[in-house]
Design an enzyme around this catalytic site. Structure first.
Site, PDB file in Angstrom:
ATOM      1  N   GLU A  67       0.825  -1.211   0.000  1.00 30.13           N
ATOM      2  CA  GLU A  67       0.000   0.000   0.000  1.00 30.13           C
ATOM      3  C   GLU A  67       0.862   1.264   0.000  1.00 30.13           C
ATOM      4  O   GLU A  67       0.504   2.273  -0.588  1.00 30.13           O
ATOM      5  CB  GLU A  67      -0.940  -0.004   1.203  1.00 30.13           C
ATOM      6  CG  GLU A  67      -2.045  -1.046   1.143  1.00 30.13           C
ATOM      7  CD  GLU A  67      -1.602  -2.389   1.692  1.00 30.13           C
ATOM      8  OE1 GLU A  67      -0.388  -2.568   1.940  1.00 30.13           O
ATOM      9  OE2 GLU A  67      -2.470  -3.270   1.866  1.00 30.13           O
ATOM     10  N   PRO A 277      22.759  -8.041  -2.279  1.00 28.16           N
ATOM     11  CA  PRO A 277      22.081  -8.416  -1.040  1.00 28.16           C
ATOM     12  C   PRO A 277      21.236  -7.276  -0.490  1.00 28.16           C
ATOM     13  O   PRO A 277      21.557  -6.099  -0.694  1.00 28.16           O
ATOM     14  CB  PRO A 277      23.235  -8.756  -0.087  1.00 28.16           C
ATOM     15  CG  PRO A 277      24.411  -8.016  -0.625  1.00 28.16           C
ATOM     16  CD  PRO A 277      24.219  -7.974  -2.118  1.00 28.16           C
ATOM     17  N   ARG A 278      20.174  -7.632   0.194  1.00 28.92           N
ATOM     18  CA  ARG A 278      19.293  -6.625   0.787  1.00 28.92           C
ATOM     19  C   ARG A 278      20.052  -5.761   1.786  1.00 28.92           C
ATOM     20  O   ARG A 278      19.829  -4.563   1.885  1.00 28.92           O
ATOM     21  CB  ARG A 278      18.116  -7.330   1.473  1.00 28.92           C
ATOM     22  CG  ARG A 278      17.055  -6.386   2.033  1.00 28.92           C
ATOM     23  CD  ARG A 278      16.301  -5.692   0.927  1.00 28.92           C
ATOM     24  NE  ARG A 278      15.192  -4.903   1.430  1.00 28.92           N
ATOM     25  CZ  ARG A 278      14.429  -4.139   0.666  1.00 28.92           C
ATOM     26  NH1 ARG A 278      14.662  -4.060  -0.638  1.00 28.92           N
ATOM     27  NH2 ARG A 278      13.430  -3.457   1.189  1.00 28.92           N
ATOM     28  N   GLY A 320      21.737   1.935  -3.613  1.00 28.38           N
ATOM     29  CA  GLY A 320      21.059   2.793  -4.573  1.00 28.38           C
ATOM     30  C   GLY A 320      21.330   2.499  -6.029  1.00 28.38           C
ATOM     31  O   GLY A 320      20.995   3.307  -6.901  1.00 28.38           O
ATOM     32  N   GLU A 321      21.924   1.346  -6.325  1.00 27.44           N
ATOM     33  CA  GLU A 321      22.268   1.031  -7.716  1.00 27.44           C
ATOM     34  C   GLU A 321      21.440  -0.106  -8.305  1.00 27.44           C
ATOM     35  O   GLU A 321      21.620  -0.448  -9.473  1.00 27.44           O
ATOM     36  CB  GLU A 321      23.757   0.669  -7.828  1.00 27.44           C
ATOM     37  CG  GLU A 321      24.699   1.819  -7.532  1.00 27.44           C
ATOM     38  CD  GLU A 321      26.119   1.507  -7.971  1.00 27.44           C
ATOM     39  OE1 GLU A 321      26.530   2.049  -9.009  1.00 27.44           O
ATOM     40  OE2 GLU A 321      26.794   0.716  -7.292  1.00 27.44           O
ATOM     41  N   ASN A 345      10.000  -5.841  -4.270  1.00 24.09           N
ATOM     42  CA  ASN A 345       9.334  -5.171  -5.391  1.00 24.09           C
ATOM     43  C   ASN A 345       9.678  -5.825  -6.731  1.00 24.09           C
ATOM     44  O   ASN A 345      10.818  -5.762  -7.190  1.00 24.09           O
ATOM     45  CB  ASN A 345       9.745  -3.699  -5.402  1.00 24.09           C
ATOM     46  CG  ASN A 345       8.942  -2.875  -6.388  1.00 24.09           C
ATOM     47  OD1 ASN A 345       8.224  -3.412  -7.234  1.00 24.09           O
ATOM     48  ND2 ASN A 345       9.047  -1.576  -6.279  1.00 24.09           N
ATOM     49  N   LEU A 347       7.693  -5.117  -9.510  1.00 25.86           N
ATOM     50  CA  LEU A 347       7.276  -4.199 -10.575  1.00 25.86           C
ATOM     51  C   LEU A 347       8.445  -3.365 -11.089  1.00 25.86           C
ATOM     52  O   LEU A 347       8.461  -2.959 -12.250  1.00 25.86           O
ATOM     53  CB  LEU A 347       6.174  -3.255 -10.072  1.00 25.86           C
ATOM     54  CG  LEU A 347       4.782  -3.856  -9.877  1.00 25.86           C
ATOM     55  CD1 LEU A 347       3.816  -2.793  -9.383  1.00 25.86           C
ATOM     56  CD2 LEU A 347       4.261  -4.501 -11.149  1.00 25.86           C
ATOM     57  N   GLU A 348       9.433  -3.117 -10.219  1.00 21.60           N
ATOM     58  CA  GLU A 348      10.579  -2.295 -10.630  1.00 21.60           C
ATOM     59  C   GLU A 348      11.333  -2.917 -11.809  1.00 21.60           C
ATOM     60  O   GLU A 348      11.502  -2.272 -12.841  1.00 21.60           O
ATOM     61  CB  GLU A 348      11.518  -2.062  -9.446  1.00 21.60           C
ATOM     62  CG  GLU A 348      12.697  -1.171  -9.789  1.00 21.60           C
ATOM     63  CD  GLU A 348      13.524  -0.815  -8.569  1.00 21.60           C
ATOM     64  OE1 GLU A 348      13.937   0.344  -8.455  1.00 21.60           O
ATOM     65  OE2 GLU A 348      13.761  -1.705  -7.722  1.00 21.60           O
TER      66      GLU A 348
END
Length: 438
Positions: A67, A277-278, A320-321, A345, A347-348
């Site tokens: 959401e 990695p996250r 950020g890459e 995500n 959809l990215e």
């Protein structure tokens, strides 16, 4: 207070009595954020109260991660269209709040949604005093809606949806549900199916409209040809070689991907795997894991020293890459899905024209998962063996991969524009308030 609302508040009160000790235990024993507990009981910080006191306020509520993503383009356009308003953004879950703080820079403050008990809701509404309450997707809370309206706010459901389970459950609310619908000024739904369902549940047909899903308007960014060329040069990659990007991976997933890399490397000797990695503080751990498996790796921060003949696994230790790295991928795997994390995500990468692979655990992104599968631009696997099999197939059939890349971009384009359509309706509501205040 009507019988329906009295009964509802009585039940909420009983639940709070039973649940409160658990919440307090979590704070004391597990050291969870006490701010969460206080805000849920209506005790906002002095900073939040001061920030919104005497201001024109719009309250946007989105429960969790999905959401929050749907709300992000709406909030961005709200700030663009109504810069004079302060925006307070509420979430139900910790993950939803963290996500919102990352992607919704236009909000002026973040809070946890208070428990839907009339005394608690009244306390928070008095402090914030919104002119407009925007509810994302399915967050229909009777007291929040009733007392917002009673205080003079306009109320709108944005990108509303009624799932199969919700459709069955809402029927048991009886007159309470009808009363809620009557107090909502506009119910803007995601699809014709959602529109039909909410009307069947008792919403006034004149208040209901279908404006699509705002998730497709999220700013995923674009990776142009010059950016791609720069990445190829810096990473010492050849555009013709097979490139897999595994994004937002977690503990135990990188270990599973070792077999993926080894088996595909036998069949595609030029294969390169970019592991993102996250949490980048795990890079040293992953590096050791792969080296023990006999795989030479190099960190993204040292990629200029890469020996392209020997180092085919690049561990991304920068932030950020991910989006631009998705842009150079032939195939994308999105992590948090081979383990019970709930996914990330998808959809990215789809918005960048990528066929997206993910595991069975996508419970945080159910709608996105369903959409990608229905449009045949997502591949869901049950385990790493199936992932190897599917990736081998698509790497061996580039013509099919190209077609699905086009389908992914078309899917995103076909579903865009919902945010602006909702902003037009919001403008109508706020203009109506101005007329009433004259």
């Amino acid at each position: 207070m009507s019988v329906a609302y009295f009964t509802y508040n009585f039940l909420v009160f009983i639940i709070l009595l039973l649940y409160s000790p658990i919440l307090i235990y979590r704070v004391l024993i597990n050291k969870e954020d006490i701010t969460s507990l206080l805000e849920r009981f209506g005790f906002l910080s002095k900073d939040i109260i001061r920030r919104f006191k005497g201001e024109k306020v719009i309250w946007v509520h989105a429960a969790s991660v999905g959401e929050a993503g749907a709300a992000s383009p709406v909030v961005a356009k709200l700030k663009q269209r109504f810069p004079e308003y302060k925006i307070v953004f509420s979430s139900m879950t910790n993950t939803g709040r963290n996500m919102a703080q990352k992607i919704i820079k236009e909000a002026d403050g973040f809070i946890y949604i208070p428990f839907d008990f009339f005394l608690i809701i009244g306390k928070v509404l008095k402090a914030i005093n919104p002119e407009l309450l925007l509810i994302m997707e399915t967050e229909l809370w009777p007291n929040l809606i009733k007392y917002s309206k009673k205080q003079g706010a306009k109320v709108m459901l944005v990108s509303g949806r009624i799932s199969d389970s919700s459709f069955k459950q809402y029927k048991y609310l009886g007159p309470l549900l009808k009363n809620m619908f009557d107090q909502i000024d506009i119910l803007s739904m995601q699809s014709q199916k959602d529109m039909d369902r909410i009307i069947k549940l008792g919403a006034d047909e004149d208040k209901v409209c279908n404006n699509g899903n705002t998730k497709f308007d999220q700013e995923y960014g674009r990776v142009d040809s010059e950016t791609k060329k720069a990445i190829y040069r810096e990473f010492k990659l050849d555009p013709k070689q097979a490139i897999i990007v595994a994004g937002s991976t977690h503990d135990n997933e990188e270990e599973q991907l070792i077999s993926l890399y080894k088996e595909l490397k036998i069949k595609f000797d030029d294969l390169v795997l970019l592991l993102v990695p996250r949490y980048i503080d795990r890079v040293e751990e992953i590096e050791s894991l792969y080296n023990q498996a006999g795989i030479n790796t190099i960190r993204r921060s040292r990629v200029k020293d890469r020996d392209s003949a020997k180092q085919s696994v690049i561990l991304v230790d920068t932030i950020g890459e991910l989006a631009k790295l998705y842009g150079i991928a032939d195939l994308v795997f999105v992590g948090g899905s081979l383990i019970e994390r709930g996914g990330h995500n998808i959809l990215e990468p789809a918005s960048l024209g990528k066929l997206v692979f993910f595991g069975p655990h996508m419970f945080n992104f159910k709608d996105s998962t369903k959409l990608l599968l229905e449009n045949k631009v997502g591949i869901q696997v049950t385990n790493v063996s199936e992932l190897i099999e599917q990736m081998e197939y698509y790497l061996s059939n580039s013509n099919i991969l190209e077609e699905q890349s086009r389908q992914a971009i078309e899917m995103i384009k076909d579903n865009q524009g919902a945010s602006w359509r909702n902003i037009k309706l919001i403008s109508r509501l706020l203009e109506g308030r101005k007329e009433l205040s004259k």
